[in-house]
Each structure stands twice: as C-alpha cells, then as structure tokens.
Design a protein around this motif. Structure first.
Motif, PDB file in Angstrom:
ATOM      1  N   ARG A 130       1.259  -1.523   0.096  1.00  0.00           N
ATOM      2  CA  ARG A 130      -0.312  -0.308  -0.321  1.00  0.00           C
ATOM      3  C   ARG A 130       0.405   1.385  -0.017  1.00  0.00           C
ATOM      4  NH1 ARG A 130      -4.482  -2.502   3.587  1.00  0.00           N
ATOM      5  NH2 ARG A 130      -3.015  -2.293   5.201  1.00  0.00           N
ATOM      6  N   ALA A 131       2.296   1.041   0.414  1.00  0.00           N
ATOM      7  CA  ALA A 131       3.102   2.437   1.053  1.00  0.00           C
ATOM      8  C   ALA A 131       3.787   2.490  -0.143  1.00  0.00           C
ATOM      9  CB  ALA A 131       3.378   2.072   2.076  1.00  0.00           C
ATOM     10  N   MET A 132       4.302   1.939  -1.067  1.00  0.00           N
ATOM     11  CA  MET A 132       5.612   1.783  -2.037  1.00  0.00           C
ATOM     12  C   MET A 132       5.014   2.646  -3.544  1.00  0.00           C
ATOM     13  SD  MET A 132       6.869  -1.706  -2.974  1.00  0.00           S
ATOM     14  CE  MET A 132       7.504  -2.817  -1.105  1.00  0.00           C
ATOM     15  N   PRO A 133       5.755   3.571  -3.833  1.00  0.00           N
ATOM     16  CA  PRO A 133       5.059   4.421  -5.641  1.00  0.00           C
ATOM     17  C   PRO A 133       5.041   3.565  -6.365  1.00  0.00           C
ATOM     18  CG  PRO A 133       6.770   5.305  -4.207  1.00  0.00           C
ATOM     19  CD  PRO A 133       6.529   4.174  -3.534  1.00  0.00           C
ATOM     20  N   THR A 134       3.752   3.657  -7.262  1.00  0.00           N
ATOM     21  CA  THR A 134       3.642   2.347  -7.996  1.00  0.00           C
ATOM     22  C   THR A 134       4.881   1.713  -8.983  1.00  0.00           C
ATOM     23  OG1 THR A 134       1.312   3.606  -8.613  1.00  0.00           O
ATOM     24  CG2 THR A 134       2.736   2.128 -10.574  1.00  0.00           C
ATOM     25  N   GLU A 135       5.789   2.885  -9.202  1.00  0.00           N
ATOM     26  CA  GLU A 135       7.223   2.382  -9.566  1.00  0.00           C
ATOM     27  C   GLU A 135       8.288   1.442  -9.336  1.00  0.00           C
ATOM     28  OE1 GLU A 135       4.989   5.633 -11.875  1.00  0.00           O
ATOM     29  OE2 GLU A 135       5.707   5.402  -9.429  1.00  0.00           O
ATOM     30  N   VAL A 136       7.897   2.035  -7.701  1.00  0.00           N
ATOM     31  CA  VAL A 136       8.794   1.255  -7.525  1.00  0.00           C
ATOM     32  C   VAL A 136       8.006  -0.355  -6.981  1.00  0.00           C
ATOM     33  CG1 VAL A 136       9.774   0.786  -4.614  1.00  0.00           C
ATOM     34  CG2 VAL A 136      10.310   2.787  -5.833  1.00  0.00           C
ATOM     35  N   LEU A 137       6.431  -0.168  -6.489  1.00  0.00           N
ATOM     36  CA  LEU A 137       6.199  -1.494  -6.773  1.00  0.00           C
ATOM     37  C   LEU A 137       6.417  -2.755  -7.973  1.00  0.00           C
ATOM     38  CD1 LEU A 137       4.101  -3.206  -4.836  1.00  0.00           C
ATOM     39  CD2 LEU A 137       2.661  -1.950  -5.410  1.00  0.00           C
ATOM     40  N   MET A 138       6.312  -1.763  -8.953  1.00  0.00           N
ATOM     41  CA  MET A 138       6.207  -3.079 -10.185  1.00  0.00           C
ATOM     42  C   MET A 138       7.509  -3.372 -10.080  1.00  0.00           C
ATOM     43  SD  MET A 138       5.000   0.778 -12.909  1.00  0.00           S
ATOM     44  CE  MET A 138       5.724  -0.765 -14.721  1.00  0.00           C
ATOM     45  N   VAL A 139       8.582  -3.170  -9.429  1.00  0.00           N
ATOM     46  CA  VAL A 139      10.444  -3.549  -9.571  1.00  0.00           C
ATOM     47  C   VAL A 139       9.920  -4.194  -8.615  1.00  0.00           C
ATOM     48  CG1 VAL A 139      11.665  -1.925 -11.150  1.00  0.00           C
ATOM     49  CG2 VAL A 139      11.473  -1.988  -9.110  1.00  0.00           C
ATOM     50  N   PHE A 140       9.790  -4.134  -7.411  1.00  0.00           N
ATOM     51  CA  PHE A 140       9.932  -4.750  -6.055  1.00  0.00           C
ATOM     52  C   PHE A 140       8.765  -6.165  -6.418  1.00  0.00           C
ATOM     53  CE2 PHE A 140       9.086  -6.339  -1.792  1.00  0.00           C
ATOM     54  CZ  PHE A 140      10.267  -5.951  -1.685  1.00  0.00           C
ATOM     55  N   SER A 141       7.750  -5.867  -6.807  1.00  0.00           N
ATOM     56  CA  SER A 141       6.826  -7.432  -6.923  1.00  0.00           C
ATOM     57  C   SER A 141       7.288  -8.073  -8.204  1.00  0.00           C
ATOM     58  CB  SER A 141       5.536  -6.996  -6.840  1.00  0.00           C
ATOM     59  OG  SER A 141       4.499  -7.897  -7.212  1.00  0.00           O
ATOM     60  N   GLY A 142       7.498  -7.543  -9.100  1.00  0.00           N
ATOM     61  CA  GLY A 142       8.378  -8.113 -10.477  1.00  0.00           C
ATOM     62  C   GLY A 142       9.379  -8.873  -9.851  1.00  0.00           C
ATOM     63  N   VAL A 143      10.437  -8.552  -9.534  1.00  0.00           N
ATOM     64  CA  VAL A 143      11.701  -9.111  -9.312  1.00  0.00           C
ATOM     65  C   VAL A 143      12.326  -9.667  -8.433  1.00  0.00           C
ATOM     66  CG1 VAL A 143      14.495  -7.913 -10.295  1.00  0.00           C
ATOM     67  CG2 VAL A 143      12.549  -7.141 -11.568  1.00  0.00           C
ATOM     68  N   LEU A 144      12.363  -8.302  -7.236  1.00  0.00           N
ATOM     69  CA  LEU A 144      12.876  -8.351  -5.924  1.00  0.00           C
ATOM     70  C   LEU A 144      12.967 -10.004  -4.835  1.00  0.00           C
ATOM     71  CD1 LEU A 144      14.444  -5.767  -6.239  1.00  0.00           C
ATOM     72  CD2 LEU A 144      13.425  -5.871  -3.762  1.00  0.00           C
ATOM     73  N   SER A 145      11.209  -9.823  -5.657  1.00  0.00           N
ATOM     74  CA  SER A 145      10.493 -11.208  -5.358  1.00  0.00           C
ATOM     75  C   SER A 145      11.228 -12.149  -6.290  1.00  0.00           C
ATOM     76  CB  SER A 145       9.079 -11.105  -5.107  1.00  0.00           C
ATOM     77  OG  SER A 145       8.478 -11.587  -6.901  1.00  0.00           O
ATOM     78  N   LYS A 146      10.930 -12.598  -7.237  1.00  0.00           N
ATOM     79  CA  LYS A 146      12.219 -13.445  -7.448  1.00  0.00           C
ATOM     80  C   LYS A 146      13.452 -13.572  -6.982  1.00  0.00           C
ATOM     81  CE  LYS A 146       9.021 -13.270 -10.314  1.00  0.00           C
ATOM     82  NZ  LYS A 146       8.378 -12.198  -9.884  1.00  0.00           N
ATOM     83  N   VAL A 147      14.046 -13.236  -6.968  1.00  0.00           N
ATOM     84  CA  VAL A 147      15.730 -13.568  -5.835  1.00  0.00           C
ATOM     85  C   VAL A 147      15.430 -14.365  -4.805  1.00  0.00           C
ATOM     86  CG1 VAL A 147      17.431 -12.429  -4.952  1.00  0.00           C
ATOM     87  CG2 VAL A 147      16.754 -10.822  -6.256  1.00  0.00           C
ATOM     88  N   GLY A 148      14.841 -14.450  -4.860  1.00  0.00           N
ATOM     89  CA  GLY A 148      14.258 -15.171  -3.670  1.00  0.00           C
ATOM     90  C   GLY A 148      14.090 -16.382  -4.066  1.00  0.00           C
ATOM     91  N   ALA A 149      13.075 -17.044  -4.749  1.00  0.00           N
ATOM     92  CA  ALA A 149      13.214 -17.765  -5.636  1.00  0.00           C
ATOM     93  C   ALA A 149      14.359 -18.547  -6.789  1.00  0.00           C
ATOM     94  CB  ALA A 149      12.086 -17.798  -6.652  1.00  0.00           C
ATOM     95  N   TYR A 150      14.759 -17.645  -6.797  1.00  0.00           N
ATOM     96  CA  TYR A 150      15.970 -17.658  -7.556  1.00  0.00           C
ATOM     97  C   TYR A 150      17.553 -18.327  -6.770  1.00  0.00           C
ATOM     98  CZ  TYR A 150      20.525 -16.619  -9.642  1.00  0.00           C
ATOM     99  OH  TYR A 150      21.919 -17.177 -10.569  1.00  0.00           O
ATOM    100  N   GLY A 151      17.217 -18.126  -5.696  1.00  0.00           N
ATOM    101  CA  GLY A 151      18.455 -18.639  -4.258  1.00  0.00           C
ATOM    102  C   GLY A 151      17.670 -20.064  -4.510  1.00  0.00           C
ATOM    103  N   PHE A 152      16.861 -20.516  -4.560  1.00  0.00           N
ATOM    104  CA  PHE A 152      16.652 -21.845  -3.818  1.00  0.00           C
ATOM    105  C   PHE A 152      17.450 -22.673  -5.064  1.00  0.00           C
ATOM    106  CE2 PHE A 152      12.968 -20.321  -1.139  1.00  0.00           C
ATOM    107  CZ  PHE A 152      13.281 -21.206   0.162  1.00  0.00           C
TER     108      PHE A 152
END
Length: 512
Positions: A240-262
C-alpha cells in the motif's frame, strides 16, 4: 571493465551521474537514469540472444576479490539467470520511463536509489560467489528503505518501511550467518582453503546435520523476500505504501531473487537438506497458494488483490522448485518470468484506474470504463487473462509444468494445489469485471489511455504476448541449467539410505 560488470553497474553509475551533475534541471537525473536503464536492457537482450543453450557458465568474470577470505568477484550468465536478467532490465526500464512522466521531490536522490536498486538486483542474479550473492542481496534492501520511506504514499509509509526492513533484515542476517558457516564448514570438513565460489562449494558437500540448519536459515531469508505464508506480514502495508514505479519492480523482480536463490544456491549446495525438508517446503508452498488465493478474492483494494495473488503465484513457483524434478523446476523458472511480466503492468494499470477515480483503488468505487476506454480495457484484459493462466498464455505453460512435476512427486499436494488454479480465475476475472464493466462509479471519470502511458504499458503487453506464442525462448535456454541445479537432490532421492556407521559429510556414490 568486463562487459558483464558494465551491465551490473551501468544503472548505478547513471543514477550517480544524475545526482552529481543535476545542477540546472530536475529532469536530468530522470533522463540519465532512463538512459542507463535502456542501456542495461540492450546489453541484457544481447546476452539473451548470445546465450548458448546447454548450461554452464558463460561470459565469466572472475577476480580474486578478498584472497584472505576466499571471496571472489565472480559473475556469469547461466541458464538460470539469463531470463531473469532480461526481466529485471525490462521492468526497470519501464518503471524508470513511468517515473519520468511525473515530478518527484528530491529527484536526484530518488533516481540514484532507484538505479542502485537495479544494480543490486542484477548483481544478485549474476553472482557466482556465495559471499558476493549475500552482499548484493543485502544491498537491495538499502535503496528500497529510502524509496518507500522517502517517497511512499499514505500516512503509514514509515510504519510499512520499518516493518519491511525488520522482516527482511532478520532474514538477511540469518542468511549471512548461514553463508559464512557454509564456507567455513566446507573448508574444515574437507581440509581445503576457505572459498565461497559456488562451483567450488558444490564439490565440498557438508554433513547432513550442517546442511539442515543452514538450509533453514537460507529458506527463512528467501521466503521472507518472496513473500510466502506465513512470513508475508510486511506485504499488505508495504504494497500500500510503495509508489507505483517502485512496486512494479519490487513485486516483479525482487520477489524472484528468493526463488532464484533456492534453485541456484540451496538445491546444488544442500541437496540432502532439500530432500529432508521437501515435504515442509511443499506444505508452505501449498499454504501460500490457498491463503493468497482466498485473500485475493476477498479483498476490495486492487493493490492488495494483486499483492495476495502474488503470494499465491510465488507459492506455485516454490511448489515447482521442491517437486525436485526437471518439469517442476523448469516450470518454476518460466513462471518467475511470467509473473514479473504480468504483475508489473498490472500495478501500472491499477495506478491508471486510480487516477480516473480520484485516487481510489477500491473495486466497489470503480467500473464502467470498458466502453469509454477500449484500448485500456483491452490491454487490461490481456494482463488479466495471463494472470489466471488462460490456456494459450505462457503462464499456462509454466503452471502446467509445475503441476506436472508435483503430480510426479506428491500426487495429493498437486490435487489440492489445483484449487489455486481455479481460485485464480475467480480473483482475476473479478478484478477485471468490477473495474472495467458494470455501472460507472460515482467518482470515476473514464478516459482512454494517454499515448505516454502507452509507451510504458504496450511494450510489456507485447512481451507477454510474445512469450505466449514462443515460451520455448525460455525453456530451451533454461533446460540444461535447471536439470543441473536439481541433479544433486535427485541423486539423494534415488540413492540408498546411508548406514549410520558411515562417516558424516561423505556423500553416497549416488550423491556425488
């Protein structure tokens, strides 16, 4: 500087140049950042086109960074990261372009942090040294701390930032301790010099007891980052707090770093622990699918619908990884890319709808835009159908491979997980229909998408359609690497039980 390092550090360098030399115009930081993002995208496309299917490290840069500690600055392109690097540069380029369409307070600091975040994510994906991966993984947190706290929306942005940092920092500290232990224990148990290079650690297997607690520490860090149930507590306030542009990359990319790490670290280095905790991880994934799906179709805030749907989708990705077979792993990797391609334009569309509804993102206050904005409605429809994994979409291919892999591994879990596929159609169609059809909301002013917004949205939708017609682009490049990543765990699964008299840390013949 080697070309791969240029790809990693070009965004941060352009962000820094914008912060230093933006003396006369507030537009300079944004334009320089856009130039850096587009340059990184061009390099990533070049690496994607040049990648030779068949696995192995390509375009390797290996520098003995801290010899005393055995830490190398080692980066390379692999079948596991080449698509994720392309996804990262694409979404950051779209987000930076979107950010240039509006004004920001303190633009020099905003764009510097934004571009530093891109460099950190690229470094994490390309790192082939465990200590280097941890360094980039922790570096990602710093710019997002400032981006959310300094430019976030709503009165609770500081609270949301603190919650996100606490969750992520605890996970990062656990991973730091586990990474140090992995290098030190490997050196002690095998009598070799200290090293953190992933290729070396794979030939220095740890005892099963060491693998198990190190696995749990890594899993905690990755599951928080994704996020997965029940470690998702930071997500509602954060999204809810993230600016749209930040949220686009946070949800689109950063969440994948964890899955990639596995896939890139945990399964190759700790295969006995991965097999030991397979059922636990599958149950966590299943809980994420069911919980995220139920929450997604009970929410009325569009951001939270998309956020909880991401929890469910990342549950599917985790499910595929811990099926511990080629179909599940390859489906998980493809789905990482698919989810990023879908969720970034979805959050951008939500922002466009909110602009037409006086800032409201409540689906009960929206509606009626489809006939007055058919282009926007058509683009939204493509994204919504991809979200629910409509047959014919690349998301369908990814989910099919994941479920196929889980059917082969754990039939009961696969049958229950199929409920998540059904529920995805409910919340995705509900989101689209309530937003675009029915009567026009009281405060809604439906209007067509502007051409400059189309510059951000249309390329992303075209890439979604491209992958729908040609998912083989990802499958052929990732096949050998995903098989290699799960091979140690597959060997443990197929090996006979180790007798208690055998020396701990010595792998069985099948696990070598």
């Amino acid at each position: 500087m080697p070309a791969l390092s240029i790809l990693i550090w070009l965004p941060a360098a352009c962000g820094l140049l914008g912060a230093v030399f933006a003396l006369r115009s507030d537009r300079i930081p944004g334009l320089l950042s856009l130039l850096g993002a587009l340059g990184a995208l061009g390099l990533a496309i070049g690496y994607l086109a040049d990648y030779k299917a068949g696995g192995g490290l390509q375009h390797v840069t290996n520098v003995n960074w801290i010899p005393t500690l055995g830490i190398h600055y080692k980066v390379a392109v692999t079948g596991l990261n080449v698509l994720l690097v392309g996804l990262t540069t694409l979404l950051f380029a779209a987000a930076v372009l979107s950010a240039n369409l509006r004004s920001w307070p303190r633009p020099r600091l905003f764009y510097f942090n934004f571009m530093l975040a891109e460099s950190a994510v690229l470094g994490a994906f390309l790192a082939q040294d465990l200590a280097l991966f941890v360094a980039f993984f922790d570096l990602m947190l710093v710019p997002f701390y400032f981006l959310i706290g300094g430019w976030g929306v709503g009165p609770d942005r500081v609270k949301a930032t603190i919650k996100l940092v606490i969750y992520t920092l605890v996970g990062s500290l656990l991973m730091l301790a586990a990474a140090i232990a992995a290098g030190v224990l490997a050196s002690e148990q095998h009598g070799t010099p200290l090293t953190f290079a992933l290729s070396s650690l794979q030939h220095l297997p740890l005892s099963q007891g060491s693998q198990e607690w190190i696995f749990l520490f890594f899993a905690a860090a990755f599951l928080v980052k994704m996020p997965a149930f029940p470690l998702h507590g930071w997500m509602p306030d954060g999204y809810r707090a993230m600016p749209t542009e930040v949220l686009m990359v946070f949800s689109g990319v950063l969440s994948k770093v964890g899955a990639y790490g596995f896939l890139a670290i945990v399964l190759p280095l700790f295969p006995q622990a991965a097999v030991h905790f397979q059922l636990l991880m599958l149950l966590i994934a299943l809980a994420s699918i069911l919980y995220g799906s139920v929450m997604a179709f009970t929410q009325t805030d569009l951001r939270l619908i998309a956020g909880f749907s991401s929890v469910a989708q990342l549950g599917f990705i985790t499910l595929g990884i811990f099926a511990l077979n080629p179909q599940g792993a390859q489906g998980a990797l493809l789905q990482m890319v698919n989810h990023g391609l879908v969720v970034a334009p979805l959050f951008f569309i939500i922002a466009l709808l909110a602009q037409r509804a006086g800032g409201s993102q409540d689906i009960r206050e929206l509606g009626g835009a489809a006939f007055r904005a058919p282009v926007l409605a058509g683009l939204f429809l493509v994204v919504a159908l991809a979200t629910l994994a409509m047959p014919g979409s690349s998301n369908f291919v990814g989910e099919f491979l994941i479920l196929l892999g889980v059917f082969k591994a754990k039939l009961t879990i696969a049958i229950i997980a199929f409920a998540g596929v059904v529920m995805a159609s409910v919340y995705a169609l509900r989101m689209f229909i309530r937003s675009m059809h029915n009567r026009v909301g009281a405060g809604v002013q439906p209007r067509e998408i502007a051409w400059r917004d189309g510059l951000v949205l249309v390329p992303l939708v075209l890439v979604i359609l491209f992958f729908a017609f040609y998912p083989q682009l990802g499958l052929t490049r990732s096949e050998a690497s995903t098989k290699a990543a799960i091979a140690p765990a597959r060997a443990v699964l197929s090996a006979p039980k180790v007798a208690s008299s055998e020396v701990p840390g010595e792998p069985t013949e099948g696990a070598r």
